[in-house]
Design an enzyme around this catalytic site. Structure first.
Site, PDB file in Angstrom:
ATOM      1  N   PRO A   1     -50.711 -53.620 -51.753  1.00 50.13           N
ATOM      2  CA  PRO A   1     -50.064 -54.801 -52.343  1.00 50.13           C
ATOM      3  C   PRO A   1     -51.124 -55.722 -52.931  1.00 50.13           C
ATOM      4  O   PRO A   1     -51.979 -56.239 -52.212  1.00 50.13           O
ATOM      5  CB  PRO A   1     -49.355 -55.449 -51.136  1.00 50.13           C
ATOM      6  CG  PRO A   1     -50.046 -54.915 -49.927  1.00 50.13           C
ATOM      7  CD  PRO A   1     -50.599 -53.578 -50.288  1.00 50.13           C
ATOM      8  N   LEU A   2     -51.097 -55.900 -54.237  1.00 46.20           N
ATOM      9  CA  LEU A   2     -52.142 -56.646 -54.951  1.00 46.20           C
ATOM     10  C   LEU A   2     -51.550 -57.917 -55.543  1.00 46.20           C
ATOM     11  O   LEU A   2     -50.668 -57.859 -56.400  1.00 46.20           O
ATOM     12  CB  LEU A   2     -52.723 -55.774 -56.068  1.00 46.20           C
ATOM     13  CG  LEU A   2     -53.348 -54.451 -55.610  1.00 46.20           C
ATOM     14  CD1 LEU A   2     -53.514 -53.511 -56.794  1.00 46.20           C
ATOM     15  CD2 LEU A   2     -54.671 -54.704 -54.941  1.00 46.20           C
TER      16      LEU A   2
ATOM     17  N   GLN B   1     -44.337 -56.919 -48.759  1.00 45.63           N
ATOM     18  CA  GLN B   1     -45.285 -57.561 -47.842  1.00 45.63           C
ATOM     19  C   GLN B   1     -44.958 -59.038 -47.705  1.00 45.63           C
ATOM     20  O   GLN B   1     -44.767 -59.736 -48.703  1.00 45.63           O
ATOM     21  CB  GLN B   1     -46.719 -57.405 -48.341  1.00 45.63           C
ATOM     22  CG  GLN B   1     -47.747 -57.882 -47.330  1.00 45.63           C
ATOM     23  CD  GLN B   1     -49.170 -57.791 -47.843  1.00 45.63           C
ATOM     24  OE1 GLN B   1     -49.535 -58.474 -48.791  1.00 45.63           O
ATOM     25  NE2 GLN B   1     -49.989 -56.956 -47.219  1.00 45.63           N
TER      26      GLN B   1
ATOM     27  N   CYS C   1     -55.031 -61.631 -45.564  1.00 48.72           N
ATOM     28  CA  CYS C   1     -55.328 -62.515 -46.693  1.00 48.72           C
ATOM     29  C   CYS C   1     -56.457 -63.482 -46.321  1.00 48.72           C
ATOM     30  O   CYS C   1     -56.347 -64.215 -45.346  1.00 48.72           O
ATOM     31  CB  CYS C   1     -54.077 -63.285 -47.097  1.00 48.72           C
ATOM     32  SG  CYS C   1     -54.346 -64.315 -48.567  1.00 48.72           S
TER      33      CYS C   1
ATOM     34  N   LYS D   1     -50.995 -55.114 -41.927  1.00 49.39           N
ATOM     35  CA  LYS D   1     -52.282 -54.932 -42.613  1.00 49.39           C
ATOM     36  C   LYS D   1     -53.258 -55.979 -42.085  1.00 49.39           C
ATOM     37  O   LYS D   1     -52.962 -57.171 -42.127  1.00 49.39           O
ATOM     38  CB  LYS D   1     -52.112 -55.085 -44.129  1.00 49.39           C
ATOM     39  CG  LYS D   1     -53.375 -54.754 -44.916  1.00 49.39           C
ATOM     40  CD  LYS D   1     -53.103 -54.802 -46.419  1.00 49.39           C
ATOM     41  CE  LYS D   1     -54.312 -54.316 -47.214  1.00 49.39           C
ATOM     42  NZ  LYS D   1     -55.452 -55.227 -47.156  1.00 49.39           N
TER      43      LYS D   1
ATOM     44  N   ASN E   1     -58.814 -48.647 -45.738  1.00 50.82           N
ATOM     45  CA  ASN E   1     -58.828 -49.291 -47.052  1.00 50.82           C
ATOM     46  C   ASN E   1     -60.217 -49.860 -47.313  1.00 50.82           C
ATOM     47  O   ASN E   1     -60.795 -50.500 -46.437  1.00 50.82           O
ATOM     48  CB  ASN E   1     -57.765 -50.395 -47.087  1.00 50.82           C
ATOM     49  CG  ASN E   1     -57.853 -51.260 -48.333  1.00 50.82           C
ATOM     50  OD1 ASN E   1     -57.830 -52.478 -48.240  1.00 50.82           O
ATOM     51  ND2 ASN E   1     -57.960 -50.660 -49.493  1.00 50.82           N
TER      52      ASN E   1
ATOM     53  N   ASP F   1     -63.321 -49.716 -50.879  1.00 47.22           N
ATOM     54  CA  ASP F   1     -64.389 -49.081 -51.668  1.00 47.22           C
ATOM     55  C   ASP F   1     -64.093 -47.651 -52.106  1.00 47.22           C
ATOM     56  O   ASP F   1     -65.003 -46.822 -52.173  1.00 47.22           O
ATOM     57  CB  ASP F   1     -65.711 -49.087 -50.880  1.00 47.22           C
ATOM     58  CG  ASP F   1     -66.223 -50.495 -50.628  1.00 47.22           C
ATOM     59  OD1 ASP F   1     -65.677 -51.428 -51.225  1.00 47.22           O
ATOM     60  OD2 ASP F   1     -67.155 -50.652 -49.818  1.00 47.22           O
TER      61      ASP F   1
ATOM     62  N   ALA G   1     -56.913 -50.168 -53.519  1.00 45.95           N
ATOM     63  CA  ALA G   1     -56.643 -51.494 -54.075  1.00 45.95           C
ATOM     64  C   ALA G   1     -57.429 -51.692 -55.370  1.00 45.95           C
ATOM     65  O   ALA G   1     -56.948 -51.371 -56.455  1.00 45.95           O
ATOM     66  CB  ALA G   1     -56.994 -52.563 -53.036  1.00 45.95           C
ATOM     67  N   ARG G   2     -58.675 -52.204 -55.276  1.00 41.20           N
ATOM     68  CA  ARG G   2     -59.461 -52.462 -56.493  1.00 41.20           C
ATOM     69  C   ARG G   2     -59.704 -51.195 -57.303  1.00 41.20           C
ATOM     70  O   ARG G   2     -59.781 -51.247 -58.535  1.00 41.20           O
ATOM     71  CB  ARG G   2     -60.807 -53.098 -56.125  1.00 41.20           C
ATOM     72  CG  ARG G   2     -60.743 -54.567 -55.815  1.00 41.20           C
ATOM     73  CD  ARG G   2     -62.149 -55.116 -55.598  1.00 41.20           C
ATOM     74  NE  ARG G   2     -62.853 -54.392 -54.547  1.00 41.20           N
ATOM     75  CZ  ARG G   2     -64.182 -54.372 -54.421  1.00 41.20           C
ATOM     76  NH1 ARG G   2     -64.941 -55.003 -55.299  1.00 41.20           N
ATOM     77  NH2 ARG G   2     -64.749 -53.720 -53.426  1.00 41.20           N
TER      78      ARG G   2
END
Length: 621
Positions: free
Chosen positions: A282-283, A336, A367, A406, A468, A470, A491-492
């Site tokens: 979730p971004l 989320q 977060c 998360k 999660n 890298d 994610a990224r």
């Protein structure tokens, strides 16, 4: 050139082949010249100055049209006959408009409605791509028949539900019952929240093992009607008038089933079986529905909506409910939630359980931003174990779908606490945990700690744990899976190259061309206009999210340009010349070049347009 190659191999810089490297000045001069090598003569400077003057003249012409609509210009001319100049009259006319106070939702955002509406009513991209002769919508009859009666996007906020939430008329029966249990003092010297949560879970587990015992005593598990009896009268009966009002307010259709009468027990909940699947994280901001459609097309298995604040959802805010929308292509989809207190989080979970279609609900305990952390949400819940427990137990008691969490390794940089919290989360009833291998203080300044993630995966067993951090290549994904995790969350890496999911599944490096990458941006633009609308406001909203995404896409270095593979996510890309102009333009980290790419897709930007990326996380320190 050799010196440039040595500089490129410096620590923290991606290894690009020497023949593609360039200085900052050469890079921007190449882009200014439109892909032609610059000779540096005075003639080019004069041509550039002339072009800039023409652009300024065009902007002045547009701004003069923007100043006042025709009706107001007529009034200003009438006022100018009294001896005052038209400029003074225009200033007097503008005075009250400037003093007008912005209200409500428009208070914190600039008006996106164009002032030059009389001159150009529609965006050029709309007239070219979506409208035909006579400015009528272009309709593909075959597609219209194919999707007739089907909803492409689900989880919309209805006006009736929004009215109930705003007037506080929505019934939170299960949540209120759980919260009343928290308020009651219990014996044994323990805190009320913990004792209530455990007793509720024990009761539900006992119901799983001996379903016939005590079935008629619990209000949540009424006795089933005998065979041959009509179940409807029993379902309508209520022990009190208040309960009768709540039952009558919920309108149902069709025959009454067991699920309408009996609450699902823990052993009967749908299990979340996503082990080994690729999970798109979730971004916030960038993980919107059009972007998720792009990732689904490239092979993402599990998707999750952007972080939604539970208090905003309970208030019926349309902008927050938009984060819960689900496209029909998202076969495994979750939402989320972020919150700091058990009452709002439990009520929000019950609300979503009754109103939207999801496969799981995730709690954001990772977060790191101050706005969330200082209010007790996000990472702060890792330090508030009592509230954290009450939230997990409460949400789990009202949800019919699995609950996931998360988290990060911890709050402080060198003090990991996730290994202590994970066994508790499993005990509280969560179905899965996702661990980001960084602390809150660390942010993105160092690499993710996958050794620690491997330790936590062993501790979490038999509960699945996803890792999660890298992952930017299929080698990174393979190493992560060897750590013993149940799956990986990306994610990224998905923001920098959304085709990463294809690379992982096909176990290869994809040397994707600039034209293929531009086609991806075209698809995103089309999905955005479909999602946010193709009017002027929808076009500018699509542009805004496209620019946010371009701030990540520019970090990608094409496979054919790298000295050795793979590219690391925390390596800073140097200045380099691509194999064509478009590839070089996409490598630019200059905002003006991102805007230029958006203009290729959505037409010219409005006058005085500015953009600042929302995400300022520096991954290259």
């Amino acid at each position: 050139m050799a010196a440039a190659a040595v500089a490129a191999v410096a620590a923290g810089v991606a290894p690009v082949r020497a023949r593609f490297l360039a200085s900052k000045e050469q890079f921007h001069a190449y882009l200014r010249a439109g892909g032609e090598p610059s000779s540096g003569g005075e003639e080019e400077k004069e041509e550039e100055e002339e072009e800039e003057e023409k652009v300024k003249e065009k902007k002045e012409e547009v701004s003069s049209c923007q100043g006042e609509p025709p009706a107001k210009r007529v009034k200003s001319e009438d006022l100018g006959q009294d001896g005052e100049s038209q400029e003074d009259a225009g200033a007097e006319e503008k005075g009250p408009v400037e003093r007008k106070r912005a209200r409500g939702q428009n208070k914190s955002r600039p008006c996106m409605k164009p002032n030059h509406y009389e001159q150009s009513r529609l965006c050029p991209s709309v007239t070219q791509a979506h409208l035909g002769d006579g400015y009528q919508n272009i309709v593909n009859t075959d597609l219209a028949k194919q999707w007739e009666g089907k909803s492409l996007v689900r989880n919309n906020l209805s006006k009736d539900l929004q009215h109930q939430l705003r007037k506080k008329k929505f019934s939170f029966k299960k949540a209120d019952e759980y919260l009343r249990g928290l308020a009651k003092p219990h014996g044994g010297g323990g805190k009320g929240g913990k004792a209530t949560g455990r007793s509720t879970e024990e009761q539900e587990v006992s119901n799983c093992t001996t379903p016939q015992e005590g079935l008629g005593d619990s209000p949540e598990c009424p006795v089933l009607p005998e065979q041959g009896e009509d179940p409807k009268p029993d379902a309508v009966k209520s022990p009190s008038p208040a309960a009768g009002d709540e039952a009558s307010s919920v309108k149902t259709a069709g025959p009454v089933t067991d699920e309408d009468i009996i609450k699902l027990r823990i052993c009967e909940k749908k299990k979340l079986e996503i082990q080994g699947k690729l999970y798109l994280a979730p971004l916030t901001t960038c993980g919107n529905l059009p972007f998720r459609r792009i990732c689904k097309r490239f092979g993402a298995d599990v998707t999750c909506g952007e972080m939604a604040v539970c208090t905003n959802l309970l208030q019926g805010q349309s902008s927050e409910w938009a984060l819960l929308k689900r496209h029909h292509t998202e076969d495994i989809f979750g939402v989320q939630l972020e919150g700091a207190f058990p009452d709002t989080m439990t009520k929000c979970a019950e609300l979503l359980n009754q109103t939207i279609e999801v496969d799981f609900v995730d709690i954001n305990v990772g977060c790191p931003i101050d706005l969330v952390y200082k209010k007790g949400g996000g990472c702060a819940l890792m330090t508030r174990s009592n509230k954290f427990e009450q939230i997990v137990r409460g949400m789990n008691s009202v949800l019919d779908v699995p609950l996931t969490v998360k988290i990060r390794t911890g709050v402080q940089e060198k003090i990991n606490v996730a290994h202590k919290i994970i066994p508790k989360i499993r005990e509280w009833g969560a179905s899965m945990v996702t661990l980001h291998g960084r602390s809150r203080e660390q942010r993105y300044t160092r690499g993710a700690d996958w050794d620690y993630i491997a330790e936590c995966a062993k501790i979490a067993s038999p509960m699945p744990l996803f890792g999660n951090g890298d992952i930017l290549s299929y080698e990174d994904a393979n190493r992560a899976m060897q750590m013993g995790v149940s799956g990986i969350m990306i994610a990224r890496g998905a923001l920098i190259k959304p085709w990463l999911f294809t690379e992982i599944k096909e176990q290869r490096h994809w040397d994707i061309s600039s034209s293929e990458r531009f086609d991806i941006l075209k698809d995103f633009t089309n999905y955005g206009l479909e999602h946010w609308g193709s009017d002027t406001q929808g076009v500018e909203k699509t542009r805004k999210f496209l620019l946010e995404w371009l701030s990540f896409l520019c970090r990608y270095i094409p496979v054919g340009l790298l000295e050795h593979l793979p590219q690391k996510i925390n390596e800073r890309p140097p200045y380099y010349m691509g194999r064509d102009y478009l590839e070089t333009l996409m490598a630019s980290q200059n905002v003006d070049d991102w805007i230029k790419i958006s203009e290729l897709l959505l037409g010219p930007v409005p006058t005085n347009f500015t953009f600042l990326p929302k995400h300022k996380a520096n991954s290259y320190r």
